[in-house]
Design a protein around this motif. Structure first.
Motif, PDB file in Angstrom:
ATOM      1  N   LEU B 374       0.838  -1.198   0.000  1.00  0.00           N
ATOM      2  CA  LEU B 374       0.000   0.000   0.000  1.00  0.00           C
ATOM      3  C   LEU B 374       0.878   1.256   0.000  1.00  0.00           C
ATOM      4  O   LEU B 374       0.563   2.246  -0.653  1.00  0.00           O
ATOM      5  CB  LEU B 374      -0.908  -0.018   1.239  1.00  0.00           C
ATOM      6  CG  LEU B 374      -2.003   1.031   1.284  1.00  0.00           C
ATOM      7  CD1 LEU B 374      -2.989   0.798   0.156  1.00  0.00           C
ATOM      8  CD2 LEU B 374      -2.722   1.005   2.612  1.00  0.00           C
ATOM      9  N   ILE B 375       1.994   1.183   0.736  1.00  0.00           N
ATOM     10  CA  ILE B 375       2.900   2.332   0.788  1.00  0.00           C
ATOM     11  C   ILE B 375       3.351   2.684  -0.625  1.00  0.00           C
ATOM     12  O   ILE B 375       3.330   3.844  -1.035  1.00  0.00           O
ATOM     13  CB  ILE B 375       4.144   2.012   1.653  1.00  0.00           C
ATOM     14  CG1 ILE B 375       3.712   1.673   3.070  1.00  0.00           C
ATOM     15  CG2 ILE B 375       5.112   3.169   1.656  1.00  0.00           C
ATOM     16  CD1 ILE B 375       4.840   1.159   3.933  1.00  0.00           C
ATOM     17  N   SER B 376       3.735   1.659  -1.379  1.00  0.00           N
ATOM     18  CA  SER B 376       4.261   1.982  -2.702  1.00  0.00           C
ATOM     19  C   SER B 376       3.157   2.494  -3.618  1.00  0.00           C
ATOM     20  O   SER B 376       3.417   3.284  -4.516  1.00  0.00           O
ATOM     21  CB  SER B 376       5.018   0.805  -3.301  1.00  0.00           C
ATOM     22  OG  SER B 376       4.153  -0.238  -3.559  1.00  0.00           O
ATOM     23  N   SER B 426       8.304  11.608  -1.166  1.00  0.00           N
ATOM     24  CA  SER B 426       8.223  10.148  -1.133  1.00  0.00           C
ATOM     25  C   SER B 426       8.904   9.585   0.099  1.00  0.00           C
ATOM     26  O   SER B 426       8.388   8.662   0.733  1.00  0.00           O
ATOM     27  CB  SER B 426       8.860   9.563  -2.387  1.00  0.00           C
ATOM     28  OG  SER B 426       8.123   9.936  -3.512  1.00  0.00           O
ATOM     29  N   LEU B 427      10.072  10.144   0.437  1.00  0.00           N
ATOM     30  CA  LEU B 427      10.789   9.624   1.600  1.00  0.00           C
ATOM     31  C   LEU B 427      10.001   9.873   2.878  1.00  0.00           C
ATOM     32  O   LEU B 427       9.943   9.005   3.752  1.00  0.00           O
ATOM     33  CB  LEU B 427      12.182  10.264   1.699  1.00  0.00           C
ATOM     34  CG  LEU B 427      13.189   9.757   0.663  1.00  0.00           C
ATOM     35  CD1 LEU B 427      14.516  10.441   0.836  1.00  0.00           C
ATOM     36  CD2 LEU B 427      13.353   8.246   0.770  1.00  0.00           C
ATOM     37  N   VAL B 432       6.899   7.623   7.306  1.00  0.00           N
ATOM     38  CA  VAL B 432       5.727   7.584   8.179  1.00  0.00           C
ATOM     39  C   VAL B 432       5.035   6.229   8.080  1.00  0.00           C
ATOM     40  O   VAL B 432       4.712   5.598   9.091  1.00  0.00           O
ATOM     41  CB  VAL B 432       4.751   8.725   7.790  1.00  0.00           C
ATOM     42  CG1 VAL B 432       3.434   8.580   8.524  1.00  0.00           C
ATOM     43  CG2 VAL B 432       5.378  10.071   8.097  1.00  0.00           C
ATOM     44  N   MET B 433       4.850   5.779   6.840  1.00  0.00           N
ATOM     45  CA  MET B 433       4.137   4.530   6.647  1.00  0.00           C
ATOM     46  C   MET B 433       4.939   3.352   7.204  1.00  0.00           C
ATOM     47  O   MET B 433       4.373   2.426   7.773  1.00  0.00           O
ATOM     48  CB  MET B 433       3.855   4.309   5.167  1.00  0.00           C
ATOM     49  CG  MET B 433       2.996   5.389   4.556  1.00  0.00           C
ATOM     50  SD  MET B 433       1.339   5.418   5.230  1.00  0.00           S
ATOM     51  CE  MET B 433       0.549   4.282   4.141  1.00  0.00           C
ATOM     52  N   ASN B 437       3.904   0.682   9.911  1.00  0.00           N
ATOM     53  CA  ASN B 437       4.039  -0.744   9.606  1.00  0.00           C
ATOM     54  C   ASN B 437       4.803  -1.460  10.713  1.00  0.00           C
ATOM     55  O   ASN B 437       4.425  -2.540  11.168  1.00  0.00           O
ATOM     56  CB  ASN B 437       4.758  -0.893   8.267  1.00  0.00           C
ATOM     57  CG  ASN B 437       4.790  -2.327   7.807  1.00  0.00           C
ATOM     58  OD1 ASN B 437       3.860  -3.083   8.064  1.00  0.00           O
ATOM     59  ND2 ASN B 437       5.865  -2.705   7.140  1.00  0.00           N
ATOM     60  N   GLU B 438       5.867  -0.820  11.171  1.00  0.00           N
ATOM     61  CA  GLU B 438       6.698  -1.388  12.228  1.00  0.00           C
ATOM     62  C   GLU B 438       5.851  -1.616  13.490  1.00  0.00           C
ATOM     63  O   GLU B 438       5.999  -2.618  14.177  1.00  0.00           O
ATOM     64  CB  GLU B 438       7.843  -0.400  12.508  1.00  0.00           C
ATOM     65  CG  GLU B 438       9.026  -0.989  13.238  1.00  0.00           C
ATOM     66  CD  GLU B 438       9.722  -2.063  12.416  1.00  0.00           C
ATOM     67  OE1 GLU B 438      10.299  -2.957  13.028  1.00  0.00           O
ATOM     68  OE2 GLU B 438       9.672  -2.007  11.154  1.00  0.00           O
ATOM     69  N   ARG B 439       4.945  -0.661  13.766  1.00  0.00           N
ATOM     70  CA  ARG B 439       4.146  -0.723  14.971  1.00  0.00           C
ATOM     71  C   ARG B 439       3.101  -1.823  14.917  1.00  0.00           C
ATOM     72  O   ARG B 439       2.757  -2.428  15.914  1.00  0.00           O
ATOM     73  CB  ARG B 439       3.471   0.627  15.201  1.00  0.00           C
ATOM     74  CG  ARG B 439       3.703   1.188  16.596  1.00  0.00           C
ATOM     75  CD  ARG B 439       2.883   2.427  16.816  1.00  0.00           C
ATOM     76  NE  ARG B 439       1.450   2.167  16.663  1.00  0.00           N
ATOM     77  CZ  ARG B 439       0.542   3.114  16.621  1.00  0.00           C
ATOM     78  NH1 ARG B 439       0.913   4.368  16.701  1.00  0.00           N
ATOM     79  NH2 ARG B 439      -0.735   2.811  16.487  1.00  0.00           N
TER      80      ARG B 439
END
Lengths: 338, 445
Positions: B374-376, B426-427, B432-433, B437-439
């Motif tokens: 989704l991020i991409s 983009s960065l 943020v995403m 995701n990590e969380r």
């Protein structure tokens, strides 16, 4: 140490490459084809006909230069360029010559490192509106939506005009003339603005040209002319004097009809110098003696080119006006061939 | 044969760099790195030399010059006398606006279509499949141009609203005007406005006076008070802070309800309490500020007043959202299908209804699979927004990479800046995403 020697060698190599690229005349001769940047399609100035053959007022300049340099007025590769891509294409060497109703301004000449070789059309920015809108002056356009080609001087003039008159507008930026035409006809903008000649040419392509009116205000000076890259003066001279030859030809009555006869030699020394039967003008430019004769024979003299492409008998229907010869009260004037 | 020998103390010889396997790989890497750096240096040097030869030294000085052109959609104060830098910022904000709007709509649509595609109803799942295949297999540029052409040719012109018997009328209680130039919505206005606060106040008072002199009478005072790089509406801050504070209190109520549920097994009904906590203070704030709606009105050539959503923004937003939604739908479908069937069967066995199974059991787990791709897609949408120029939407490619490039002739500088803009956006998005995701990712112990 090694690295700097390597880079030094590369610098020298790229410098010599730069110098080699500066000889546009040799490049064109070697290629046997002139790369000419033109409009993406503006009836009367540059557009391909039903057979895909480019024709128009700007195209005629390209053909005349090709005839003078290569000796064949069909040896032209036409590169259609948008207002945005034109300067980059010229600066990068993609085209040798840009004949694309481009306004001569100081910043383009000086800052963009272009070389305008002359003026082939004295124009000014105008506005076109549907008759039904009932507008008679551009000063009544407060709050109007205006379609405008981006990356042009008209964009800056428009901003200046509305600011000077203290009225507001909503710009609708568009990429090409065709897109502008579509947006204007769909009513997505109230008025369309570009050079008055371009408006006339655009209107000529409409289904009902009479339903649209070009407002009387001309809000800017738009001297249009062919241009080349800065720094290659020999090539600039050739294009400049090809244009001047066309203008002088009209002045001295050299036409595509009588050029054969006049090339045999006349009483008038100026005509003889233009056509190469006297003096060594061609040699000075690095061309042969009858370069100008070929250029004139390619599409006729300046007046013939005007009448054939944008004159009153064509759908575009422009009067000579400022673009008449200086002897007829216009501004078109060529320095002497001497 | 023993393996426990002391390491050879032989002195280091140059040939060992090539023949000793301990050093060889390092040698190769160093050589490769040097080759890469030489290549990069050659490219940069070549550009610098050729730019210098063309008489165009590399400089960003042009950014402070007056731009000289106007921009139709501007989220911050801008006129033709503002600098090229400001024009670039206006464009950047427009890019961000369409990116945020696009990502939001694309996510909702994508999740919806993705779930529909898994529907057991044959017609619905086929329709969703047609949508996905139709949108993702046609270049987004064509969708943008198509939607733009459709709006400018099918919607009525502003002049159609004029006269005693107009051929077009405003929709929804005369509040929304749909024209071929865009849609006009009523705008929120405040009669007791707190005004704006200027950020980075501008010391040059001349610019402020010029603004004030040019603007309409009722705006003069407001503008004369605040002339900075940009203004932030105090009304917005007031409403926002009240709203957020109420949300937090409401959250406390919910937490307490959960506690009671955990202790007693019965959840007290608190939804009306939470609604009241959020709604009443917000409405009171709006009332104090004198909230009312400003309706668009046909004046002269165009509608005036209201929020004007240009057809270029509309076309770009809808096309980008529909296009990206097709990809998101596939991602969502993949995510849901990755969850073992046993999960929903177990939920079913516990008596949870299918809708709640989806939202409470399947989707939360599927999110872990959905998130990285989704991020991409979000990044793609943001980058695809640079197609805006096709419909004349003035994003950062249109201002900085279009008109500014053209009027100043600084191709190298503007394009590099433009690339930096997109890179930074983009960065930031991906940072943020990725943090999110990590969380949420599966914690493996």
């Amino acid at each position: 140490m090694k690295k700097s020697v390597f880079l030094g060698a590369l610098t020298v190599a790229s410098l010599t490459a730069g110098i080699a690229a500066a000889g546009t005349l040799d490049d064109v001769k070697a290629r046997g084809k002139l790369n000419c940047g033109v409009s993406t399609g503006l009836v009367g100035f540059a557009s391909p006909d039903a057979n895909g053959k480019w024709e128009g007022y700007d195209v005629a300049i390209c053909r005349a230069v090709a005839a003078a340099v290569i000796g064949d007025n069909t040896a032209v590769e036409f590169v259609p360029l948008s207002t945005k891509t034109r300067f980059t294409a010229l600066a990068s060497g993609e085209v040798d010559l840009l004949a694309r109703n481009t306004t001569w301004t100081l910043s383009r000449d000086v800052d963009l490192k272009m070389e305008f070789v002359g003026i082939n059309y004295y124009d000014g920015q105008g506005f076109m509106a549907p008759k039904a809108l009932g507008v008679t002056s551009a000063k009544e356009l407060d709050g109007a939506t205006v379609c405008i080609q981006t990356g042009t001087t008209t964009e800056l003039n428009l901003s200046d005009f509305f600011r000077a008159n203290g009225i507001s507008y909503e710009p609708v930026p568009i990429e090409t003339n065709a897109e502008g035409q579509a947006q204007y006809l769909a009513g997505a903008c109230d008025v369309y603005t570009t050079d008055a000649s371009g408006l006339a040419a655009t209107r000529a392509a409409f289904e009902n040209p009479a339903d649209h009116v070009i407002l009387p205000e001309i809000v800017s000076k738009e001297p249009l002319g062919p241009l080349v890259r800065h720094g290659d003066n020999e090539w600039g001279d050739i294009v400049r004097w090809t244009l001047n030859a066309l203008i002088s030809a009209e002045e001295f009555g050299i036409t595509s009809a009588n050029i054969e006869e006049l090339s045999k030699g006349t009483e008038n020394p100026e005509i003889n110098r233009i056509l190469g039967t006297e003096g060594n003008m061609g040699e000075m430019l690095g061309l042969d003696a009858d370069w100008a004769a070929r250029a004139i024979a390619s599409g006729g003299n300046f007046g013939e080119i005007f009448e054939a492409n944008v004159g009153e008998k064509t759908p575009v229907g422009l009067a000579r006006g400022l673009n008449a010869l200086w002897t007829d009260g216009g501004l078109i004037y060529s320095p002497p061939f001497r | 044969m023993t393996t426990l020998t002391d390491p050879p103390k032989a002195s280091f010889r140059l040939s060992m760099l090539l023949y000793d396997t301990r050093y060889r790989s390092t040698t190769i890497q160093v050589i490769a790195l040097m080759g890469f750096m030489l290549g990069a240096a050659w490219l940069i040097n070549n550009v610098a030399v050729n730019l210098a030869a063309a008489g165009k030294p590399f400089t960003f000085g042009f950014l402070s010059d007056a731009s000289g052109y106007d921009i139709n959609q501007k989220l911050i104060e801008y006129n033709s006398q503002s600098s090229h830098l400001r024009a670039a910022v206006v464009g950047l904000l427009n890019t961000l606006l369409v990116a945020v709007m696009g990502c939001t709509l694309a996510t909702f649509l994508g999740v919806f279509i993705g779930v529909l595609r898994l529907s057991s109803n044959w017609v619905i799942s086929r329709l969703a499949a047609v949508y996905v295949e139709g949108f993702r297999n046609v270049p987004v540029l064509l969708w943008i141009v198509l939607i733009m052409a459709a709006t400018s040719h099918s919607a009525p012109q502003p002049k159609d609203f004029r006269g005693d018997n107009p051929s077009a009328t405003m929709k929804i209680f005369d509040s929304v005007a749909i024209t071929n130039r865009g849609v006009y919505f009523p705008e929120p206005l405040f009669s007791n406005s707190l005004g704006d606060v200027a950020m980075f106040p501008d010391s040059s008072t001349e610019a402020c006076e010029a603004y004030a002199a040019e603007s309409d009478d009722d705006k003069v005072i407001k503008l004369a008070k605040s002339c900075g790089s940009f203004q932030i509406s105090l009304d917005l801050i007031a409403i926002g802070s009240v709203f957020i504070a109420c949300l937090m209190i409401s959250k406390l109520v919910a937490n307490r309800a959960s506690q009671i549920q955990a202790q007693t097994g019965v959840r007290p009904t608190v939804w009306y309490l939470r609604l009241g906590i959020v709604a009443i203070p917000t409405i009171i704030t709006l009332w104090i500020l004198g909230f009312y709606l400003g309706y668009p009105e046909l004046k002269g050539f165009n509608f005036k007043g209201g929020i004007y959503m240009r057809s270029s923004l509309l076309a770009l937003w809808i096309a980008l959202s529909l296009y990206t939604a097709a990809f998101i739908a596939e991602i969502v479908r993949a995510g849901i299908m990755a969850i073992s069937k046993g999960q929903s069967e177990a939920a079913g066995a516990l008596g949870i209804r299918p809708g709640r199974t989806m939202s409470l059991v399947v989707l939360p787990q599927a999110m872990r699979v959905i998130f990285p791709p989704l991020i991409s897609q979000y990044l793609n949408l943001t980058k695809n927004s640079s197609l805006a120029i096709a419909v004349g939407y003035m994003d950062v490619t249109g201002t900085l990479g279009g008109i500014t490039l053209n009027q100043t002739g600084r191709e190298m500088e503007t394009i590099l800046l433009l690339m930096a803009c997109y890179l930074i956006i983009s960065l930031i998005v991906s940072t943020v995403m990725n943090a999110y995701n990590e969380r949420t990712k599966l914690k493996e112990r």
